[in-house]
Design a protein around this motif. Structure first.
Motif, PDB file in Angstrom:
ATOM      1  N   ARG A 162       2.071  -2.070   4.253  1.00 40.43           N
ATOM      2  CA  ARG A 162       2.513  -3.620   4.244  1.00 40.43           C
ATOM      3  C   ARG A 162       2.759  -3.906   5.746  1.00 40.43           C
ATOM      4  O   ARG A 162       2.717  -5.325   6.005  1.00 40.43           O
ATOM      5  CB  ARG A 162       3.769  -3.551   3.499  1.00 40.43           C
ATOM      6  CG  ARG A 162       3.882  -3.124   2.166  1.00 40.43           C
ATOM      7  CD  ARG A 162       5.294  -3.171   1.484  1.00 40.43           C
ATOM      8  NE  ARG A 162       5.185  -3.119  -0.023  1.00 40.43           N
ATOM      9  CZ  ARG A 162       4.656  -3.882  -0.838  1.00 40.43           C
ATOM     10  NH1 ARG A 162       4.362  -4.901  -0.426  1.00 40.43           N
ATOM     11  NH2 ARG A 162       4.815  -3.114  -2.176  1.00 40.43           N
ATOM     12  N   HIS A 165      -2.165  -5.761   8.880  1.00 40.20           N
ATOM     13  CA  HIS A 165      -2.758  -7.171   8.828  1.00 40.20           C
ATOM     14  C   HIS A 165      -3.653  -7.157   7.411  1.00 40.20           C
ATOM     15  O   HIS A 165      -4.098  -8.213   7.307  1.00 40.20           O
ATOM     16  CB  HIS A 165      -3.452  -7.495  10.131  1.00 40.20           C
ATOM     17  CG  HIS A 165      -2.488  -7.406  11.150  1.00 40.20           C
ATOM     18  ND1 HIS A 165      -1.610  -8.335  11.426  1.00 40.20           N
ATOM     19  CD2 HIS A 165      -2.656  -6.531  12.275  1.00 40.20           C
ATOM     20  CE1 HIS A 165      -0.698  -7.972  12.615  1.00 40.20           C
ATOM     21  NE2 HIS A 165      -1.579  -7.043  13.014  1.00 40.20           N
ATOM     22  N   VAL A 167      -5.129  -8.088   3.835  1.00 44.60           N
ATOM     23  CA  VAL A 167      -4.849  -9.162   2.838  1.00 44.60           C
ATOM     24  C   VAL A 167      -4.138  -8.242   1.357  1.00 44.60           C
ATOM     25  O   VAL A 167      -3.436  -8.930   0.924  1.00 44.60           O
ATOM     26  CB  VAL A 167      -5.920  -9.969   2.506  1.00 44.60           C
ATOM     27  CG1 VAL A 167      -7.058  -9.274   1.854  1.00 44.60           C
ATOM     28  CG2 VAL A 167      -5.372 -11.262   1.619  1.00 44.60           C
ATOM     29  N   LYS A 168      -4.770  -7.100   1.098  1.00 39.98           N
ATOM     30  CA  LYS A 168      -4.358  -6.350   0.089  1.00 39.98           C
ATOM     31  C   LYS A 168      -2.963  -6.278  -0.008  1.00 39.98           C
ATOM     32  O   LYS A 168      -2.508  -6.656  -1.265  1.00 39.98           O
ATOM     33  CB  LYS A 168      -5.184  -5.202  -0.087  1.00 39.98           C
ATOM     34  CG  LYS A 168      -5.135  -4.506  -1.292  1.00 39.98           C
ATOM     35  CD  LYS A 168      -5.696  -3.194  -1.348  1.00 39.98           C
ATOM     36  CE  LYS A 168      -5.418  -2.487  -2.426  1.00 39.98           C
ATOM     37  NZ  LYS A 168      -6.154  -0.923  -2.415  1.00 39.98           N
ATOM     38  N   GLY A 170      -0.811  -7.824   2.336  1.00 34.12           N
ATOM     39  CA  GLY A 170      -0.042  -8.465   3.292  1.00 34.12           C
ATOM     40  C   GLY A 170       0.296  -9.650   2.095  1.00 34.12           C
ATOM     41  O   GLY A 170       1.609 -10.362   2.288  1.00 34.12           O
ATOM     42  N   VAL A 171      -0.290  -9.974   1.090  1.00 35.22           N
ATOM     43  CA  VAL A 171      -0.058 -11.236   0.479  1.00 35.22           C
ATOM     44  C   VAL A 171       0.997 -10.872  -0.858  1.00 35.22           C
ATOM     45  O   VAL A 171       1.509 -11.712  -1.433  1.00 35.22           O
ATOM     46  CB  VAL A 171      -1.173 -12.086  -0.240  1.00 35.22           C
ATOM     47  CG1 VAL A 171      -1.981 -12.417   0.883  1.00 35.22           C
ATOM     48  CG2 VAL A 171      -1.793 -11.058  -1.251  1.00 35.22           C
ATOM     49  N   THR A 172       1.192  -9.580  -0.948  1.00 34.31           N
ATOM     50  CA  THR A 172       2.215  -9.099  -2.402  1.00 34.31           C
ATOM     51  C   THR A 172       3.617  -9.211  -1.873  1.00 34.31           C
ATOM     52  O   THR A 172       3.894  -8.608  -0.418  1.00 34.31           O
ATOM     53  CB  THR A 172       1.786  -7.661  -2.739  1.00 34.31           C
ATOM     54  OG1 THR A 172       1.901  -6.748  -1.491  1.00 34.31           O
ATOM     55  CG2 THR A 172       0.348  -7.682  -2.960  1.00 34.31           C
ATOM     56  N   GLY A 178      -0.218  -3.508  -4.698  1.00 38.10           N
ATOM     57  CA  GLY A 178      -1.674  -4.357  -4.343  1.00 38.10           C
ATOM     58  C   GLY A 178      -2.663  -3.559  -4.968  1.00 38.10           C
ATOM     59  O   GLY A 178      -2.875  -2.527  -4.421  1.00 38.10           O
ATOM     60  N   LYS A 483      -0.380  -6.404  -8.715  1.00 38.42           N
ATOM     61  CA  LYS A 483      -0.941  -7.598  -8.500  1.00 38.42           C
ATOM     62  C   LYS A 483      -2.610  -7.065  -8.803  1.00 38.42           C
ATOM     63  O   LYS A 483      -2.966  -6.382  -8.007  1.00 38.42           O
ATOM     64  CB  LYS A 483      -1.099  -8.161  -6.602  1.00 38.42           C
ATOM     65  CG  LYS A 483      -2.069  -9.498  -6.678  1.00 38.42           C
ATOM     66  CD  LYS A 483      -1.575  -9.927  -5.581  1.00 38.42           C
ATOM     67  CE  LYS A 483      -2.611 -11.035  -5.011  1.00 38.42           C
ATOM     68  NZ  LYS A 483      -2.119 -11.985  -5.953  1.00 38.42           N
TER      69      LYS A 483
END
Length: 527
Positions: A162, A165, A167-168, A170-172, A178, A483
């Motif tokens: 977490r 950088h 995305v897997k 980072g956006v959760t 993720g 996710k």
């Protein structure tokens, strides 16, 4: 030693030796000789030193057996783990006999040199054996620390994931696992990390330059020949930034607006979006569940592909994980020959197979097929290098090579030094790491299959799961806090309906996977 029996003593020393052997074996040849901290020894060297301790303090001072020892060389020892483990077995057999034959209250059979740094005073054979145990216990603990520095528990450190950088993760949102975008939580090989750190320490961030042949090209050619039994043609390989760029470039060089581009569906969503944005028609080849595996209908292929100029073959297939067999590939090659299609063979998952059956490169079928095939691949999937942005395309069709070569040299950009160095280290120096990773992925695949009914993938680290409903991924993210990739995205722009599916990425650590499966299993079985 006098307070316990020889067998009790050997039980505890065996535990320490077993633990050290397990550590060097798990690390393997590639990592057991690493020194991860300044001034630290390697696990290989520590175990070698422990054997020296056993041989001298038990063999010489207890059993009276002459022993030659180079203590300094023990701490710099290198070699094959298998050879070291074999030596451990030999030393342990002698050690057990020495312990059973010891007279604990008798004086030792000699005095250790000052450089051996044992206890200041050893009055008895029992004292010498006590020192052996102290050394084994101490160094076993040190080796556990070194092991954790060299190879931390893979994929289970979600705080690290977490904090980065990617995305897997980072956006959760916090508390959500993720398991969607296709990269791994498992880090990279020691060789890749070392080569990248060498670049950083040199502050080597100028314009890329290599004397002689590009190392990525030669590494790719050697990898395909040795690993997959196919010899790429010299001079046919071009370097790009990623597989999606290769698709976009090949669409522009082989088709015109309105032409059809055939691809198996469900398909990687950015591929479908790229074809549609280019103004080409997506011609889907639906993947079908025949009751035992995912496959596709080979009847009347020529009729269905009329009007196409490009056939995209993703093999192993994403998201179903199918490895197409030779008969399926031959059927596609026959229709490509009949309709004069260029074939773009995306084989980026080829190194992540789970069974005994090898991957078959499309271009290896026969010379005629090779002459119309663009083989696209990268080290990004198998070696977890997505952010370093490098892919290769072996361009079989002469007309496509000529078209590419006629364009401005800088039109497609230049991958960085870091991408080139990492990719070369992957294909040249990371086979051991890859095999360990594949073993972990196979175990994870089986764990998913045991909890969530679906067709387990033959390759990749992706499970294509029929869950039911209209938006199962959205529902599961809200209720199970996992996710996943929504199935509908994998057929966008086509008449194929995949809305009831989810794609699950199982390239993570065992603890994260177990928590993920517990959450998903508690939210209703997939249908």
């Amino acid at each position: 030693m006098g307070m316990i029996s020889a067998e009790e003593y050997l039980y505890y020393t065996d535990r320490a030796l077993d633990g050290m052997v397990r550590i060097v074996t798990e690390l393997g040849d590639e990592r057991a000789g690493r020194r991860p901290l300044p001034g630290a020894n390697s696990p290989f060297a520590l175990l070698t030193h422990c054997l020296g301790v056993v041989e001298f303090w038990a063999g010489s001072l207890v059993a009276g057996r002459p022993t030659e020892r180079d203590r300094d060389a023990e701490f710099t020892a290198e070699g094959r783990v298998a050879d070291l483990v074999a030596r451990v077995a030999e030393v342990r057999a002698r050690f057990a006999a020495d312990v059973r034959g010891a007279a604990p209250q008798d004086p030792p059979r000699g005095t250790p040199p000052r450089g051996f740094q044992g206890p200041d005073r050893v009055d008895t054979q029992g004292g010498a054996l006590q020192h052996v145990f102290e050394e084994l216990a101490q160094h076993h603990g040190q080796m556990e620390i070194l092991r954790d520095c060299i190879a931390p528990r893979r994929g289970d450190d979600t705080a690290r994931l977490r904090a980065g950088h990617g995305v897997k993760w980072g956006v959760t949102v916090p508390g959500t696992i993720g398991a969607w975008v296709a990269d791994m939580d498992l880090g990279v090989s020691p060789a890749i990390r070392d080569r990248l750190l060498e670049v950083v320490h040199r502050e080597d961030f100028g314009y890329p330059f290599w004397r002689g042949e590009d190392p990525v090209v030669t590494a790719f050619e050697d990898w395909m020949r040795v690993r997959h039994g196919w010899t790429p043609s010299a001079g046919h390989t071009r370097i790009f930034t990623d597989l999606l760029q290769i698709l976009q470039v090949m669409v522009e060089h082989t088709t015109a607006p309105g032409d059809g581009v055939a691809i198996h569906v469900p398909a990687y969503p950015p591929f479908l979006a790229s074809i549609a944005r280019a103004g080409r028609r997506i011609v889907p080849l639906p993947m079908l569940d025949d009751g035992t595996r995912w496959t596709f209908d080979t009847d009347r292929l020529a009729e269905r592909l009329a009007g196409c100029r490009l056939l995209v073959v993703v093999n192993p297939q994403n998201p179903t994980g199918r490895m197409f067999d030779r008969a399926e590939l031959a059927a596609l090659a026959e229709v490509a020959e009949r309709l004069d299609l260029v074939v773009l063979a995306d084989e980026v998952h080829a190194d992540l197979t789970h069974g005994a059956r090898p991957h078959t490169p499309f271009a290896s079928l026969d010379p005629a097929t090779a002459a119309r095939t663009v083989t696209a691949t990268s080290a990004t999937k198998a070696f977890n290098l997505a952010a370093l942005r490098l892919a290769v395309a072996h361009v079989g069709p002469a007309a496509v090579r000529a078209s590419l070569d006629a364009q401005p040299i800088d039109l497609h950009g230049t991958p960085s030094i870091m991408g080139r160095v990492a990719t070369t280290a992957a294909w040249r120096e990371s086979t051991g790491w890859l095999e360990q990773t594949r073993a972990l992925l196979r175990a994870n695949r089986d764990a998913v299959a045991a909890r969530l009914p679906h067709r387990p993938p033959e390759a990749t680290y992706l499970s294509w799961i029929p869950w039911g409903g209209t938006d199962p991924a959205g529902d599961l993210e809200r209720t199970a806090r996992v996710k996943l990739s929504p199935g509908a995205e994998f057929s966008a722009g086509t008449t194929v309906d995949t809305s009831g599916f989810v794609r699950l990425n199982f390239a993570t650590g065992p603890a994260v996977l177990a928590e993920m499966l517990d959450r998903l299993s508690g939210r209703g079985a997939p249908r």
